[in-house]
Design a protein around this motif. Structure first.
Motif, PDB file in Angstrom:
ATOM      1  N   THR A  34       1.414  -1.559   0.580  1.00 41.20           N
ATOM      2  CA  THR A  34      -0.186   0.253   0.038  1.00 41.20           C
ATOM      3  C   THR A  34       1.322   0.827   0.191  1.00 41.20           C
ATOM      4  OG1 THR A  34      -0.640   0.429   2.267  1.00 41.20           O
ATOM      5  CG2 THR A  34      -1.650  -1.593   1.691  1.00 41.20           C
ATOM      6  N   PRO A  35       0.507   2.440  -0.724  1.00 36.63           N
ATOM      7  CA  PRO A  35       0.832   3.686  -0.334  1.00 36.63           C
ATOM      8  C   PRO A  35       1.496   3.981   1.160  1.00 36.63           C
ATOM      9  CG  PRO A  35      -0.742   3.632  -2.012  1.00 36.63           C
ATOM     10  CD  PRO A  35      -0.820   2.327  -1.271  1.00 36.63           C
ATOM     11  N   ALA A  36       0.772   3.996   2.437  1.00 38.33           N
ATOM     12  CA  ALA A  36       1.090   3.943   3.344  1.00 38.33           C
ATOM     13  C   ALA A  36       2.010   3.489   3.851  1.00 38.33           C
ATOM     14  CB  ALA A  36      -0.521   3.911   3.690  1.00 38.33           C
ATOM     15  N   ALA A  37       2.171   2.526   3.588  1.00 40.80           N
ATOM     16  CA  ALA A  37       3.180   1.491   3.932  1.00 40.80           C
ATOM     17  C   ALA A  37       5.309   1.595   3.598  1.00 40.80           C
ATOM     18  CB  ALA A  37       3.278   0.171   3.387  1.00 40.80           C
ATOM     19  N   TRP A  38       4.792   3.078   2.086  1.00 44.97           N
ATOM     20  CA  TRP A  38       6.393   3.475   1.712  1.00 44.97           C
ATOM     21  C   TRP A  38       7.287   4.328   2.415  1.00 44.97           C
ATOM     22  CZ3 TRP A  38       9.113   3.662  -2.832  1.00 44.97           C
ATOM     23  CH2 TRP A  38       9.767   5.277  -2.674  1.00 44.97           C
ATOM     24  N   GLU A  39       6.567   5.185   4.157  1.00 48.29           N
ATOM     25  CA  GLU A  39       7.422   6.352   4.667  1.00 48.29           C
ATOM     26  C   GLU A  39       7.614   5.213   5.655  1.00 48.29           C
ATOM     27  OE1 GLU A  39       6.377   9.315   7.045  1.00 48.29           O
ATOM     28  OE2 GLU A  39       5.487   9.997   4.721  1.00 48.29           O
ATOM     29  N   GLY A  40       7.208   3.623   6.252  1.00 47.59           N
ATOM     30  CA  GLY A  40       7.755   3.177   6.985  1.00 47.59           C
ATOM     31  C   GLY A  40       8.739   2.260   6.499  1.00 47.59           C
ATOM     32  N   ASN A  41       9.236   1.547   5.851  1.00 43.98           N
ATOM     33  CA  ASN A  41       9.057   1.200   4.932  1.00 43.98           C
ATOM     34  C   ASN A  41      10.899   1.702   4.913  1.00 43.98           C
ATOM     35  OD1 ASN A  41       8.980  -1.719   3.458  1.00 43.98           O
ATOM     36  ND2 ASN A  41       6.900  -1.055   4.289  1.00 43.98           N
ATOM     37  N   GLN A  42      11.070   3.134   4.045  1.00 40.22           N
ATOM     38  CA  GLN A  42      12.405   3.405   4.375  1.00 40.22           C
ATOM     39  C   GLN A  42      13.082   3.627   5.345  1.00 40.22           C
ATOM     40  OE1 GLN A  42      12.873   4.698   0.970  1.00 40.22           O
ATOM     41  NE2 GLN A  42      11.796   5.714  -0.074  1.00 40.22           N
ATOM     42  N   GLU A  43      12.374   4.129   6.278  1.00 39.54           N
ATOM     43  CA  GLU A  43      12.952   4.268   7.531  1.00 39.54           C
ATOM     44  C   GLU A  43      13.614   2.628   7.788  1.00 39.54           C
ATOM     45  OE1 GLU A  43      12.937   6.814   9.392  1.00 39.54           O
ATOM     46  OE2 GLU A  43      13.611   6.013  11.414  1.00 39.54           O
ATOM     47  N   LEU A  44      12.695   1.714   7.959  1.00 35.53           N
ATOM     48  CA  LEU A  44      13.319   0.222   8.045  1.00 35.53           C
ATOM     49  C   LEU A  44      14.900  -0.301   7.515  1.00 35.53           C
ATOM     50  CD1 LEU A  44      12.683  -2.093   9.012  1.00 35.53           C
ATOM     51  CD2 LEU A  44      10.856  -2.615   7.337  1.00 35.53           C
ATOM     52  N   ILE A  73      -0.788   8.281  -6.814  1.00 39.58           N
ATOM     53  CA  ILE A  73      -0.409   8.580  -7.923  1.00 39.58           C
ATOM     54  C   ILE A  73       0.578  10.541  -7.676  1.00 39.58           C
ATOM     55  CG2 ILE A  73      -0.617  10.487 -10.146  1.00 39.58           C
ATOM     56  CD1 ILE A  73      -2.828   8.021 -10.896  1.00 39.58           C
ATOM     57  N   GLU A  74       0.358  10.848  -6.162  1.00 40.71           N
ATOM     58  CA  GLU A  74       0.995  12.026  -5.708  1.00 40.71           C
ATOM     59  C   GLU A  74       2.043  11.574  -5.501  1.00 40.71           C
ATOM     60  OE1 GLU A  74      -2.671  13.970  -2.508  1.00 40.71           O
ATOM     61  OE2 GLU A  74      -0.282  13.959  -1.502  1.00 40.71           O
ATOM     62  N   LEU A  75       2.090  10.763  -4.720  1.00 41.06           N
ATOM     63  CA  LEU A  75       4.232  10.231  -3.583  1.00 41.06           C
ATOM     64  C   LEU A  75       4.762   9.622  -5.229  1.00 41.06           C
ATOM     65  CD1 LEU A  75       2.589   8.795  -0.681  1.00 41.06           C
ATOM     66  CD2 LEU A  75       3.966  11.116  -1.003  1.00 41.06           C
ATOM     67  N   LEU A  76       3.928   8.960  -5.926  1.00 43.15           N
ATOM     68  CA  LEU A  76       4.793   8.199  -7.732  1.00 43.15           C
ATOM     69  C   LEU A  76       6.659   9.549  -7.451  1.00 43.15           C
ATOM     70  CD1 LEU A  76       4.810   5.908  -8.586  1.00 43.15           C
ATOM     71  CD2 LEU A  76       4.268   7.327 -10.827  1.00 43.15           C
ATOM     72  N   PRO A  77       6.318  10.769  -7.944  1.00 50.31           N
ATOM     73  CA  PRO A  77       7.381  11.001  -8.589  1.00 50.31           C
ATOM     74  C   PRO A  77       8.720  11.247  -8.051  1.00 50.31           C
ATOM     75  CG  PRO A  77       5.907  12.989  -8.551  1.00 50.31           C
ATOM     76  CD  PRO A  77       4.907  11.321  -8.031  1.00 50.31           C
ATOM     77  N   HIS A  78       7.750  11.056  -6.079  1.00 50.38           N
ATOM     78  CA  HIS A  78       9.042  10.269  -5.439  1.00 50.38           C
ATOM     79  C   HIS A  78      10.088   9.233  -5.519  1.00 50.38           C
ATOM     80  CE1 HIS A  78       8.624  14.231  -3.647  1.00 50.38           C
ATOM     81  NE2 HIS A  78       7.485  13.829  -3.528  1.00 50.38           N
ATOM     82  N   ALA A  79       9.880   8.388  -6.252  1.00 53.35           N
ATOM     83  CA  ALA A  79       9.763   6.993  -5.963  1.00 53.35           C
ATOM     84  C   ALA A  79      10.551   6.347  -7.452  1.00 53.35           C
ATOM     85  CB  ALA A  79       8.357   5.452  -5.941  1.00 53.35           C
ATOM     86  N   ARG A  80      11.310   5.821  -7.585  1.00 52.25           N
ATOM     87  CA  ARG A  80      12.331   5.029  -8.521  1.00 52.25           C
ATOM     88  C   ARG A  80      11.926   3.437  -9.069  1.00 52.25           C
ATOM     89  NH1 ARG A  80      18.613   5.254  -7.984  1.00 52.25           N
ATOM     90  NH2 ARG A  80      18.598   3.070  -9.610  1.00 52.25           N
ATOM     91  N   TYR A  81      11.615   3.136  -7.378  1.00 55.39           N
ATOM     92  CA  TYR A  81      10.966   1.530  -8.537  1.00 55.39           C
ATOM     93  C   TYR A  81       9.320   1.203  -7.841  1.00 55.39           C
ATOM     94  CZ  TYR A  81      15.554   0.408  -8.332  1.00 55.39           C
ATOM     95  OH  TYR A  81      17.757   0.913  -8.093  1.00 55.39           O
ATOM     96  N   VAL A  82       8.477   0.434  -8.197  1.00 55.06           N
ATOM     97  CA  VAL A  82       7.344   0.231  -8.472  1.00 55.06           C
ATOM     98  C   VAL A  82       6.572  -1.253  -7.754  1.00 55.06           C
ATOM     99  CG1 VAL A  82       5.359   0.716  -9.613  1.00 55.06           C
ATOM    100  CG2 VAL A  82       6.459   2.380  -9.621  1.00 55.06           C
ATOM    101  N   GLY A  83       5.468  -1.548  -7.274  1.00 53.92           N
ATOM    102  CA  GLY A  83       5.417  -2.716  -6.996  1.00 53.92           C
ATOM    103  C   GLY A  83       5.291  -3.117  -5.335  1.00 53.92           C
ATOM    104  N   GLU A  84       4.293  -3.820  -5.447  1.00 54.65           N
ATOM    105  CA  GLU A  84       3.897  -4.476  -6.043  1.00 54.65           C
ATOM    106  C   GLU A  84       2.439  -4.245  -7.160  1.00 54.65           C
ATOM    107  OE1 GLU A  84       3.701  -8.760  -3.846  1.00 54.65           O
ATOM    108  OE2 GLU A  84       3.019  -9.575  -6.094  1.00 54.65           O
ATOM    109  N   VAL A  85       2.411  -4.447  -7.916  1.00 60.84           N
ATOM    110  CA  VAL A  85       1.419  -3.591  -8.602  1.00 60.84           C
ATOM    111  C   VAL A  85       1.077  -4.847  -9.515  1.00 60.84           C
ATOM    112  CG1 VAL A  85       1.255  -1.120  -8.095  1.00 60.84           C
ATOM    113  CG2 VAL A  85       2.904  -2.374 -10.356  1.00 60.84           C
ATOM    114  N   GLY A  86       0.039  -4.830 -10.289  1.00 64.54           N
ATOM    115  CA  GLY A  86      -0.346  -5.754 -11.157  1.00 64.54           C
ATOM    116  C   GLY A  86      -1.914  -6.213 -11.548  1.00 64.54           C
ATOM    117  N   LEU A  87      -2.050  -7.547 -11.562  1.00 68.22           N
ATOM    118  CA  LEU A  87      -3.334  -8.236 -11.377  1.00 68.22           C
ATOM    119  C   LEU A  87      -3.538  -9.276 -11.006  1.00 68.22           C
ATOM    120  CD1 LEU A  87      -4.894  -7.423 -15.351  1.00 68.22           C
ATOM    121  CD2 LEU A  87      -5.327  -5.674 -13.179  1.00 68.22           C
TER     122      LEU A  87
END
Ligand code: MN
Length: 244
Positions: A34-44, A73-87
């Motif tokens: 989830t997008p919400a997990a991004w920050e905590g993971n960076q910290e980790l 979409i708002e945070l995407l500019p800050h990320a170089r890698y995207v995942g997990e996404v898909g179907l």
């Protein structure tokens, strides 16, 4: 060693995994759900030089959390890698498939608008639909199909489209998985674990278990262990050189 698809934040004790000496020498892509997990993971992973965090919205969660696409979409500019996404076309998720497709396409469009990203993509029971979406957004970046489980024909299509692949111990434990891996261009293959979701004999895989995937690739490529390691590192370099 390289684990290019791992859910570091979903282990019972993520810090214990991150602090293990085995991890210090590894290249890891920590995918998020989830997008919400991004920050905590960076910290980790702040102190780990070779660990990168990918920014994700997992297809299994899109049914309940489709509205998070705006935050994504708002945070995407800050990320170089995207995942997990898909179907995911599993029967229990069919109710959300239309929404998943809409969200995945918005993610690909947004990646294109940002100049392209490295993407770790889930395609369980939805290979055709994932390939359709990718082929309609050719400038979204470099798609890496994680744990590919489509047909030989779909694999051929994916290769023709320029896709990369990350393969893990679980995939390579089956004949079907090994056959697919053998048909992949060796210069577009990376290793992964998909831990802690993927497990072996009831125990969740940890990043350094990619050694089992390296062993399987050694058999498939009929080469020496050192040659496997060199090839995988060379692949990572060519991938990141292209998208850095
Ligand atoms: Mn995963």
């Amino acid at each position: 060693m390289i684990d290019f698809h791992c859910h570091l934040d979903l282990y019972p004790d993520p810090k214990a995994i991150v602090n293990r000496p085995e991890l210090a020498s590894m290249y890891v892509l920590a995918v998020t759900t989830t997008p919400a997990a991004w920050e905590g993971n960076q910290e980790l992973v702040r102190h780990q030089k070779r660990v990168r965090v990918a920014f994700g919205l997992h297809p299994e969660l899109v049914g309940q959390r489709a509205q998070e696409i705006d935050h994504f979409i708002e945070l995407l500019p800050h990320a170089r890698y995207v995942g997990e996404v898909g179907l995911d076309g599993s029967p229990q998720l069919r109710w959300s498939f239309h929404k998943q497709d809409e969200v995945f396409r918005r993610i690909l469009q947004a990646c294109r608008a940002e100049g392209g990203r490295v993407l770790s993509i889930h395609s369980r029971r939805a290979t055709e639909e994932v390939l359709n979406a990718i082929s309609e957004e050719k400038s979204a970046g470099t798609p890496i199909l994680h744990w590919f489980s489509g047909t030989a024909k779909q694999l051929e299509r994916a290769i023709g489209m320029g896709c990369w692949f990350s393969v893990g111990p679980r995939m390579l434990a089956s004949d079907a998985g090994r056959r697919l891996a053998a048909a992949m261009p060796p210069d577009r293959v990376l290793t992964e674990t998909d831990g802690p979701f993927a497990s072996q004999q009831g125990i969740s895989l940890v990043p350094w278990d990619v050694r089992y995937a390296e062993e399987a690739l050694q058999q498939i490529w009929q080469t020496r262990q050192i040659a496997v390691k060199e090839r995988l590192l060379g692949n990572l370099r060519s991938l990141l050189g292209k998208d850095a």
